[in-house]
Scaffold this active site. Structure first.
Site, PDB file in Angstrom:
ATOM      1  N   THR B  49      18.984  34.278  64.492  1.00  8.90           N
ATOM      2  CA  THR B  49      20.298  33.653  64.282  1.00  8.90           C
ATOM      3  C   THR B  49      21.297  34.383  65.180  1.00  8.90           C
ATOM      4  O   THR B  49      20.913  35.301  65.905  1.00  8.90           O
ATOM      5  CB  THR B  49      20.761  33.799  62.815  1.00  8.90           C
ATOM      6  OG1 THR B  49      21.149  35.158  62.610  1.00  8.90           O
ATOM      7  CG2 THR B  49      19.657  33.448  61.824  1.00  8.90           C
ATOM      8  N   CYS B  50      22.569  33.985  65.088  1.00  6.15           N
ATOM      9  CA  CYS B  50      23.538  34.654  65.955  1.00  6.15           C
ATOM     10  C   CYS B  50      23.760  36.107  65.521  1.00  6.15           C
ATOM     11  O   CYS B  50      24.267  36.912  66.286  1.00  6.15           O
ATOM     12  CB  CYS B  50      24.849  33.881  65.989  1.00  6.15           C
ATOM     13  SG  CYS B  50      25.508  33.574  64.363  1.00  6.15           S
ATOM     14  N   ARG B  52      21.206  38.049  63.933  1.00  6.60           N
ATOM     15  CA  ARG B  52      19.979  38.854  63.878  1.00  6.60           C
ATOM     16  C   ARG B  52      18.800  38.150  64.527  1.00  6.60           C
ATOM     17  O   ARG B  52      18.723  36.910  64.543  1.00  6.60           O
ATOM     18  CB  ARG B  52      19.618  39.197  62.434  1.00  6.60           C
ATOM     19  CG  ARG B  52      19.302  38.008  61.538  1.00  6.60           C
ATOM     20  CD  ARG B  52      19.081  38.425  60.102  1.00  6.60           C
ATOM     21  NE  ARG B  52      20.327  38.910  59.517  1.00  6.60           N
ATOM     22  CZ  ARG B  52      20.556  40.180  59.204  1.00  6.60           C
ATOM     23  NH1 ARG B  52      19.634  41.104  59.404  1.00  6.60           N
ATOM     24  NH2 ARG B  52      21.715  40.530  58.681  1.00  6.60           N
ATOM     25  N   GLN B 120      18.222  29.329  57.478  1.00  9.52           N
ATOM     26  CA  GLN B 120      17.696  29.807  58.761  1.00  9.52           C
ATOM     27  C   GLN B 120      16.359  30.532  58.572  1.00  9.52           C
ATOM     28  O   GLN B 120      15.459  30.413  59.397  1.00  9.52           O
ATOM     29  CB  GLN B 120      18.738  30.734  59.415  1.00  9.52           C
ATOM     30  CG  GLN B 120      19.974  29.957  59.862  1.00  9.52           C
ATOM     31  CD  GLN B 120      21.165  30.855  60.136  1.00  9.52           C
ATOM     32  OE1 GLN B 120      21.313  31.928  59.551  1.00  9.52           O
ATOM     33  NE2 GLN B 120      22.038  30.414  61.021  1.00  9.52           N
TER      34      GLN B 120
END
Lengths: 276, 430
Positions: B49-50, B52, B120
């Site tokens: 994700t943005c 991690r 996610q």
């Protein structure tokens, strides 16, 4: 069959159930007890059921519906507030207001249980069906007015909290302002209509039964004044477009007047309209 | 347990670094099979994700070469030298599971209680499924992780309450009005926060949208994207008569709305509640307007108060979240333990039996033929007595689930002490 022991048991049990129920709703409002949330509605239904059983048993045991004295009326009023609230909770799934409304029922029921007297010797006319309609309509009216005042009170608390940017517990838990206002308004309209019906039945029927009937009877005059007050308040909302805080204050003031006048009238009255 | 996690997050890396390590779905699908082929992991999942990029896996062999894995991930993105091994953190066994559970619960998110992360993670597991890198352990871990996420959302209020100024405004609106679909909003100025607030309101199903901006084209562009109508900037005070919510965020040296104008408007609108969100700096609406009955006026400070309060409340839920994570960890380890105990006992027994039979075979000639049967019996008894204690303790741990972590460690210790390999068989000296 001797139902007196059952009446006595329920006389104690019902206010205890209300106390427990109000505590559950209070804990849910002020604290965080997810497990309690699951039992609240069943507890409400159990309490209301026991209360209805109590009213039925009492009616059979004393051979008259519990509408002949102030404290008999109070238990019916408590039951109708609780039933009214149960209907609202089941319909809207909104239970944050439960603590405040059930506290009202608890107060009425406790007073009733403490001071109610067992009576058999009531006059024949108190068995009349028309009297039943008259009293039922008046009770529905006062229940609705009580609910309206409770919602009005909650509205004012939330309004104050939002206006002062405090955003505390009240802000977190209560439903929105518009919903509280709508509930209060609907209850008020319902109460107004029901009181109107009670007055009409009373004015037509009472002179035929009571020889000492007087149009200057304090309870009749008091109820008429209250009814006119609500007519004015509802008219102002409709005609002048009053909304929100101002109308809620009027609702609360009117309710205080109802409470005070009814207490004073009932305690000092000795004419045909007094309770037995 | 040979479960590992390794990755970078906003705790260890800046946005630049995280961007370099971000993997698209296609990249994940290409990377996962390679991790399996290169014998790093038997089962593995990648979540990107943005905030991690993290890898979770069950080691294929006894040990995982973490340095090699870090290099593999950096090389997979050709991210050296901007990204180095120091940006990564790793954990194994219970630590790795706890970390994944914490991520799923939203407590490792940049904003505590972020609700997007669970979706996610679910996507990550689904991509692993498509890539053929899921296995029994990862499947079970996926169920447990989703269960943690679900429990945290239903049993705690860590995700509740707005944590951005724009969303706080929407939350406040829903405390004043019952049904936003029947309400209308006027956006004055098409700035970023104003636009975001409008977006949230549209998302909540607001009935009507009106936009006024000094540059009409900008307002028209916004309306084209979100629906609604454009009104002239000069008409904003008139428009106050018919809208319920006003979001204002223009740059103006003086107030654009004055109390007397609001007072007049309130009469015209039959005192219907008017909710004004003033996110302009300096403020656009004279604060005195907030004193008028049924006018709810809030500036950025008031909205920030809501955000701070909600963040505090979310933090206050941490003990409950920790308890849920602990319970789910125990449940997972119990399952894991029950999987390992049976084979371990069997292999331990085989290992001792191999030693016994070999020693008997070597020394059998030292005994008289009539004693050999007795030798067999006595040595078997010795082995059984040695086995009895550890077997009972291991079985008890697996059955009751008590002290699961201890039980897992006992299995591990037994395997190490007696040289029982993971693939079965004894590692004793020949």
């Amino acid at each position: 069959m001797n139902l007196r022991p059952a009446v006595l048991l329920l006389l104690v049990l019902v206010p205890v159930l209300y106390a427990g129920l109000t505590t559950v709703y209070g804990l849910l409002f002020f604290g965080d007890f997810p497990r309690l949330a699951r039992i609240k509605t069943p507890a409400l239904l159990v309490t209301v059921t026991f209360h209805c059983v109590y009213l039925i048993v009492r009616t059979i045991a004393f051979d008259h519906p519990p509408i002949t004295s102030v404290f008999e009326i109070m238990t019916v009023l408590a039951a109708s507030i609780a039933i009214g609230y149960t209907y609202i909770e089941l319909r809207t799934r909104e239970s944050a207001t439960g603590f405040f409304i059930l506290s009202l029922a608890l107060a009425f029921q406790t007073a009733s249980s403490l001071f109610i007297r067992d009576r058999f010797d009531i006059p024949v006319y108190l068995h009349s069906i028309i009297l039943g309609f008259h009293v039922s309509a008046a009770l529905l009216g006062y229940t609705a007015i009580s609910l309206s005042a409770a919602y009005g009170f909650l509205y004012l608390m939330l309004y104050h909290e939002i206006k002062s940017s405090r955003f505390g517990l009240i802000y977190n838990r209560l439903p929105n302002l518009e919903m509280l206002e709508t509930m209060s308004h609907r209850a008020e309209v319902f109460g107004f209509v029901a009181l109107g019906v009670a007055i009409i039945i009373g004015v037509i029927w009472l002179p035929r039964v009571f020889h000492d009937f007087s149009y200057w009877d304090p309870k009749l005059v008091g109820t008429l004044v209250i009814w006119c007050l609500y007519a004015l308040a509802l008219g102002a909302k409709r005609r002048l477009g009053w909304q929100g805080r101002k109308t809620m204050i009027i609702t609360l003031v009117a309710f205080c007047f109802v409470f005070l006048s009814m207490t004073v009238i009932n305690l000092s009255l000795s004419g045909f309209h007094s309770f037995h | 347990m040979n479960l590992h996690s390794i990755g970078i997050s906003h705790h260890t890396a800046t946005l630049d670094v995280r961007e370099r390590m971000w993997l698209s779905d296609d990249e994940i699908k290409a990377t996962l099979p390679r991790l399996k082929e290169q014998q790093h992991f038997a089962e593995c999942v990648l979540v990107s994700t943005c905030n991690r990029t993290e890898l979770y896996g069950v080691a294929a062999g006894e040990k995982v070469d973490e340095a090699a894995l870090k290099r593999f991930l950096i090389d997979a993105k050709s991210a050296a030298p901007s990204v180095s091994e120091e940006h990564f953190v790793s954990a194994h066994a219970g630590g790795a599971i706890t970390h994944l559970f914490r991520v799923a619960a939203g407590v490792e998110s940049m904003v505590i209680g972020d609700v997007q992360i669970l979706g996610q993670i679910k996507d990550g597991f689904n991509l692993a499924k498509e890539s053929g890198t899921m296995g029994p352990v990862m499947n079970r871990l996926m169920q447990a992780t989703l269960h943690v996420g679900k429990r945290v959302r239903t049993e705690t209020s860590i995700c509740e309450g707005a944590v951005s100024v724009s969303y706080a405004a929407v939350e406040l609106a829903s405390k004043i009005f019952a049904d936003l679909a029947k309400k209308s909003v006027l956006l004055i100025g098409a700035g970023e926060t104003g636009e975001l607030t409008l977006r949230h309101l549209v998302g909540k199903g607001i009935g009507q949208v009106r936009v006024a901006n000094r540059t009409r084209e900008r307002a028209e562009a916004l309306v084209a994207a979100m629906g609604g109508t454009v009104i002239d900037y000069e008409e904003i005070v008139d428009a106050l008569r018919s809208v319920d919510i006003v979001v204002t965020s223009v740059t103006s040296p003086s107030y654009i709305v004055q109390p007397d104008e609001v007072q007049k408007v309130m009469k015209q609108r039959s005192n219907n509640p008017l909710f004004i969100i003033d996110i302009g700096l300096p403020r656009n609406v004279n604060p005195a307007a907030g004193k008028i009955e049924n006018v709810f006026l809030y500036d950025i400070d008031a909205l920030s108060t809501i955000v701070d309060r909600n963040l505090d409340r979310r933090r206050g839920e941490m003990p409950k979240v920790t308890r849920i994570i602990r319970e789910e960890l125990i449940s997972f380890l119990r399952w894991q333990n029950s999987l390992e105990v049976g084979p371990t006992i069997q292999e331990f027994r085989e290992s001792l039996e191999a030693i016994r039979s070999q020693e008997v075979m070597t020394n059998v000639n030292r005994f008289k033929p009539e004693d050999r049967e007795l030798l067999e019996l006595v040595t078997r008894r010795i082995v059984n007595k040695i086995l009895h204690g550890p077997t009972t303790v291991l079985k008890q741990g697996a059955e009751t689930g008590a002290h699961t972590e201890d039980a897992v460690n006992r299995v591990k210790a037994l395997r190490e002490l007696f040289g029982i390999s993971r693939n079965g068989g004894a590692g004793h000296e020949e």
